[in-house]
Enzyme design. Structure first.
Site, PDB file in Angstrom:
ATOM      1  CG  ASP A 193      -1.568   6.777  -1.315  1.00  0.00           C
ATOM      2  OD1 ASP A 193      -0.570   7.283  -1.847  1.00  0.00           O
ATOM      3  OD2 ASP A 193      -2.655   6.655  -1.900  1.00  0.00           O
ATOM      4  CG  ASP A 203      -1.742   1.248   1.356  1.00  0.00           C
ATOM      5  OD1 ASP A 203      -1.821   2.025   0.393  1.00  0.00           O
ATOM      6  OD2 ASP A 203      -2.316   1.459   2.431  1.00  0.00           O
TER       7      ASP A 203
END
Length: 88
Positions: free
Chosen positions: A4, A2
């Site tokens: 972000d 992931d």
């Protein structure tokens, strides 16, 4: 990964939204919070956020220029460790 808030220090879609306008930034951040809190499936929140923003290529390029990505501390060392272990 992931990316972000894991690889980079911020939620990229929220940064882009805020660069468009304060109102767009606020609306998109609400959807981000709902998705991260499990109140809304990710794909639905992503579609809603993109519909609110409707960013152009020019908008994205301007945001990248004015707000370059910052990697989280330790990322470079983590990647080097993975590479040493043959995980490319």
């Amino acid at each position: 990964f992931d990316v972000d808030s894991t690889v980079i220090t911020e939620e990229g879609i929220d940064v882009l939204a805020a660069s468009l306008s304060e109102e767009v930034g606020r609306k998109v951040a609400e959807f981000t919070a709902n998705a991260m809190g499990g109140d809304m499936p990710f794909h639905e929140a992503l579609s809603a956020r993109l519909e609110i923003m409707q960013p152009s290529v020019s908008d994205i390029e301007k945001c990248q220029k004015n707000h370059p990505l910052e990697f989280n501390p330790g990322l470079e060392e983590f990647v080097k460790t993975l590479q040493k272990q043959g995980k490319n």
